[in-house]
Write an enzyme that holds these catalytic residues in place. Structure first.
Site, mmCIF file in Angstrom:
data_model
loop_
_atom_site.group_PDB
_atom_site.id
_atom_site.type_symbol
_atom_site.label_atom_id
_atom_site.label_comp_id
_atom_site.label_asym_id
_atom_site.label_seq_id
_atom_site.Cartn_x
_atom_site.Cartn_y
_atom_site.Cartn_z
ATOM 1 N N LYS A 168 0.842 -1.184 0.000
ATOM 2 C CA LYS A 168 0.000 0.000 0.000
ATOM 3 C C LYS A 168 0.884 1.242 0.000
ATOM 4 O O LYS A 168 1.902 1.295 0.700
ATOM 5 C CB LYS A 168 -0.910 0.008 1.223
ATOM 6 N N ASP A 197 -0.505 0.116 -4.436
ATOM 7 C CA ASP A 197 -1.945 0.402 -4.396
ATOM 8 C C ASP A 197 -2.194 1.650 -3.558
ATOM 9 O O ASP A 197 -1.879 1.681 -2.366
ATOM 10 C CB ASP A 197 -2.682 -0.803 -3.792
ATOM 11 N N GLU A 223 -1.941 0.897 -8.623
ATOM 12 C CA GLU A 223 -3.366 0.572 -8.530
ATOM 13 C C GLU A 223 -4.174 1.706 -7.919
ATOM 14 O O GLU A 223 -3.766 2.319 -6.940
ATOM 15 C CB GLU A 223 -3.515 -0.692 -7.683
ATOM 16 N N GLU A 249 -11.599 -2.108 -8.959
ATOM 17 C CA GLU A 249 -12.321 -2.556 -7.772
ATOM 18 C C GLU A 249 -13.437 -1.597 -7.388
ATOM 19 O O GLU A 249 -14.380 -1.993 -6.693
ATOM 20 C CB GLU A 249 -11.376 -2.755 -6.590
ATOM 21 N N ASP A 272 -14.020 -6.767 -9.939
ATOM 22 C CA ASP A 272 -14.371 -7.467 -8.707
ATOM 23 C C ASP A 272 -15.763 -8.066 -8.872
ATOM 24 O O ASP A 272 -16.743 -7.342 -9.054
ATOM 25 C CB ASP A 272 -14.338 -6.465 -7.547
ATOM 26 N N HIS A 299 -9.765 -8.096 -7.935
ATOM 27 C CA HIS A 299 -9.604 -7.583 -6.582
ATOM 28 C C HIS A 299 -10.313 -8.469 -5.566
ATOM 29 O O HIS A 299 -11.497 -8.785 -5.720
ATOM 30 C CB HIS A 299 -10.173 -6.158 -6.517
#
Length: 369
Positions: A168, A197, A223, A249, A272, A299
């Site tokens: 992240k 992400d 992401e 997502e 997703d 996701h």
């Protein structure tokens, strides 16, 4: 014809096994709306979707009050017709997260039922492109984890056979993100993938700035860098960097993915199944991405995405975030860093109903029980 005779609506609340944080939120609770559809022959299909801590009660209310009553007496094989009828029944709330999450629970149940009646696993019924998919690890990359622990988790994931890990990003200054990514890169080497992400945490200018730093660290993708409703910003970002841009997502319709793909706003599609509205639209998005020569790396919901990834040819990665092992009799099978599709009929999820029972906070049966 397999007429639907009864439908059970459930909500199971599953607490994450580890603390999960990103640039904008915390994953508090997997509220899991579930739908069990039974046909006249006594065959039952089970489907589900999820929220990350809010909205679950609204989803099950939508199911109970407006969507599930439409299923009784329908032919369970009319999956496309049922999906469209459900969508237009609540057209005033589409396209939107709660509606898509609710329809997804029904649609995945119908696909489970179809596969069980056919005595085939979902990945065969939905396409049968492959038997396994490479895994990357997310559980060791959350934003609150200290840098030293981040490195330990990544090294451990590599030793376990994962092909990459997600980190992240979104620390207050880009230098902090760079330090964390570089520390991992130095330990795992160049031949291992690091995904980043941002969870829609940046403005366009900051996303462009950070992508320039991420380039030199050879990240596999960037992401959700910007809010998902700004396609033009993603076009500008994608044009400014060699880092692949991943989205999906937080997108809830086939048309949204069409806009991104047509405009070259992404390089990776992370559709997703729980947020797009089920297996039916998920497959359409995957095939649309294939037409643009874009890979699918879905996701979350790894247990459900596993057969879907194995159904289509352009899947590249499956995200490893275990959650259903709390309430299933067996987890997914992993061989040499790949998740292998189940050979059992249906979704391939062996629910442990006894283990699930303490987590159920809502239950209602429509039609004969």
């Amino acid at each position: 014809m397999a007429k639907i005779t009864s439908v059970e609506v459930l909500q199971a609340d599953l607490k994450p096994k580890v603390k999960r944080t990103d640039a904008v939120q915390a994953f508090e609770l997997q509220e899991t709306p579930m739908v069990r559809v039974t046909d006249a022959d006594g065959v039952t299909g089970t489907g589900y979707s999820y929220t990350i801590g809010t909205g679950g009660s609204s989803v099950v209310r939508l199911l109970d009050d407006h969507l599930v009553p439409m299923l009784l007496g329908r032919d369970a094989e009319d999956i496309e017709a049922i999906w469209r009828d459900l969508f237009y029944r609540v057209h005033a709330t589409t396209v939107g997260a709660l509606t898509s999450i609710a329809i997804a629970a029904i649609d995945t149940a119908l696909w489970d039922l179809r596969a069980r009646r056919a005595k085939l696993p979902l990945h065969k019924v939905a396409g049968g492109a492959k038997d396994g998919i490479e895994l990357y690890y997310t559980e060791g990359g959350w934003l609150h984890i200290p840098e030293a622990e981040l490195v330990v988790e990544a090294v451990r994931a590599k030793e376990r056979g994962f092909g990459g890990a997600k980190l992240k990003v979104g620390r207050p200054h880009v230098a902090e993100d760079v330090s964390r990514i570089r520390a991992v890169r130095e330990q795992v080497g160049p031949a291992w993938d690091i995904m980043t992400d941002a969870n829609q945490g940046f403005r366009l200018d900051e996303a462009i700035r950070r992508a320039r730093f991420y380039e030199e660290l050879d990240v596999a993708w960037f992401e959700e860098p910007i809010h998902a409703d700004d396609v033009h910003a993603h076009v500008r970002l994608a044009a400014s960097t060699s880092v692949p841009i991943a989205v999906g997502e937080s997108m809830y319709s086939l048309s949204q993915f069409k806009d991104y793909l047509q405009q070259g706003a992404c390089s990776i599609v992370q559709v997703d199944v729980g947020r797009i509205g089920g297996v039916t639209p998920w497959l359409k998005v995957a095939h649309l991405a294939e037409a643009f020569n874009v890979p699918v790396c879905p996701h979350f919901l790894m247990e459900l995405h596993l057969p879907l990834c194995c159904a289509v040819p352009n899947s590249r990665w499956l995200e490893y975030i275990p959650q259903l092992d709390l309430v299933t009799e067996a987890g997914i099978r992993i061989e040499d860093g790949k998740a292998m599709a189940s050979t059992e009929p249906g979704l391939g999820i062996a629910w442990d109903w006894k283990a699930l029972e303490p987590h159920i906070v809502h239950r209602k049966t429509h039609g004969p029980s």
